[in-house]
Design an enzyme around this catalytic site. Sequence first.
Site, mmCIF file in Angstrom:
data_model
loop_
_atom_site.group_PDB
_atom_site.id
_atom_site.type_symbol
_atom_site.label_atom_id
_atom_site.label_comp_id
_atom_site.label_asym_id
_atom_site.label_seq_id
_atom_site.Cartn_x
_atom_site.Cartn_y
_atom_site.Cartn_z
ATOM 1 N N TYR A 56 0.835 -1.205 0.000
ATOM 2 C CA TYR A 56 0.000 0.000 0.000
ATOM 3 C C TYR A 56 0.869 1.255 0.000
ATOM 4 C CZ TYR A 56 -3.119 3.740 1.309
ATOM 5 O OH TYR A 56 -3.814 4.929 1.305
ATOM 6 N N GLY A 63 -6.615 5.004 -0.669
ATOM 7 C CA GLY A 63 -7.955 5.109 -0.107
ATOM 8 C C GLY A 63 -8.830 3.974 -0.570
ATOM 9 N N HIS A 86 -5.735 15.746 -5.531
ATOM 10 C CA HIS A 86 -6.028 16.128 -4.150
ATOM 11 C C HIS A 86 -5.888 17.633 -3.918
ATOM 12 C CE1 HIS A 86 -6.083 11.888 -3.606
ATOM 13 N NE2 HIS A 86 -5.964 11.902 -2.285
ATOM 14 N N ASN A 199 -0.094 13.242 3.770
ATOM 15 C CA ASN A 199 -0.763 12.541 4.862
ATOM 16 C C ASN A 199 -0.328 13.050 6.229
ATOM 17 O OD1 ASN A 199 -2.695 10.420 5.019
ATOM 18 N ND2 ASN A 199 -1.475 9.266 3.552
ATOM 19 N N ARG A 287 -14.374 39.555 41.039
ATOM 20 C CA ARG A 287 -13.843 38.705 42.099
ATOM 21 C C ARG A 287 -13.336 37.363 41.586
ATOM 22 N NH1 ARG A 287 -17.835 36.073 46.039
ATOM 23 N NH2 ARG A 287 -19.181 37.637 45.083
#
Length: 516
Positions: A56, A63, A86, A199, A287
């Site tokens: 891969y 994907g 992309h 990535n 306060r």
Amino acid sequence: MDMHTVVVGTSGTTAEDVVAVARHGARVELSAAAVEALAASRLIVDALAAKPEPVYGVSTGFGALASRHISPELRAQLQRNIVRSHAAGMGPRVEREVVRALMFLRLKTVASGHTGVRPEVARTMADVLNAGITPVVHEYGSLGCSGDLAPLSHCALTLMGEGEAEGPDGTVRPAGELLAAHGIAPVELREKEGLALLNGTDGMLGMLVMALADLKNLYTSADITAALSLEALLGTDKVLAPELHAIRPHPGQGVSADNMLRVLAGSGLTGHHQDDAPRVQDAYSVRCAPQVNGAGRDTLDYAAVVAGRELASSVDNPVVLPDGRVESNGNFHGAPVAYVLDFLAIVAADLGSICERRTDRLLDKSRSHGLPPFLADDAGVDSGLMIAQYTQAALVSEMKRLAVPASADSIPSSAMQEDHVSMGWSAARKLRTAVDNLARIVAVELYAATRAVEIRAAEGLVPAPASQAAVAALRAAGAEGPGPDRFLAPDLAAADTFVREGCLVAAVEPVTGPLA
């Protein structure tokens, strides 16, 4: 350009280095160890690429398309195509400092030796940063998983000599022209390299690091403005006593109380002028300032821990491990960063809210203990700071909307392969707006509180030396003091710049000593 040089090694980087490169143009160099690690991991990728079995990211699609084995002659095209496809961002350009942080942090991960990228690609990334070339990156396109894909793709496109980028002169030109003008050869991506450049959580992380730097200044500034407001309202500083905060030992609370106490040291206003209108306690916004400011400080500290872990991380998928394996993983998921980005938006909104409540109290004659309505010179003829508070209130209202978390959302993508995403980029983008708004809100309180302190001083009361220093520095910066109505926007703009550039903190520290 800052001549400071940041050396990128194999073990991450620091928040200070991110700010130096992103905001101040520090130069970037690769360490010898990083170059060795890059070369070693590339040998592993090359060996896997030569095998017939699909791996891969090396010899497959990506994907939902990861099942396809890509033949050797198509792999360079595959890497180019993933970058081009992309780089699909839309909308306005994001800021130069964000893009520089994005590129630098991607280089940091590449240099770790866990990505399989060749040394020459890393050197080109450094060269682009050092040349002041900034890729055009758009507002929309990242779901925060697998990392900031679209923003990083636009940066990788520039490395290939494609798309558009901004030169050091601020002019947007074709990226190829800019690379050529600076003697930088475009990269020819090989197996895994396109994927490795895309990535990561680098965009959301860069924005987190810069937000933390800005918020640190704003929280210290808000401690100062809270003290000024307490003083102007003739409040008591007894609630700031260290022994009271020691019995509820949240660290930030004690720090904020100490900051306020040091600003108020020597004041002739605090707690001594309630004879005509005695009050047992000051309002919560006065306060409880250390409790609210301090809780925000503790949140900043937690966010800084998360940022530090991420800065030390190598975020890629797949990753090259020292034993030679290349393994798929889910480290690109932005959840850890997204959560703290949203958390910071929440505390920033609450800090803005309490600042606005004190401002409103300073302007309301029924609650300001003798100050003129709206701090006006001649109330009725003059409106004073009435609409300055409107502006502040509008900013606070927007801050509340920005505090709605992005990370609680998710939307599936990539044919349901990426079926849960972090939305961390969106969390970071809205936090940047929130931080900008917070600076303006603190500036309005500062402007109102200093005017109120000056009005008290004109009545013969003596403000604290630190308060006097803050007033003098703000007036010297162009934000004028009490008087008849005038065009107010320039004064508020001057106060805003004064706060966000750290000038308020710098003005009081010669009196108080370093504030936390």
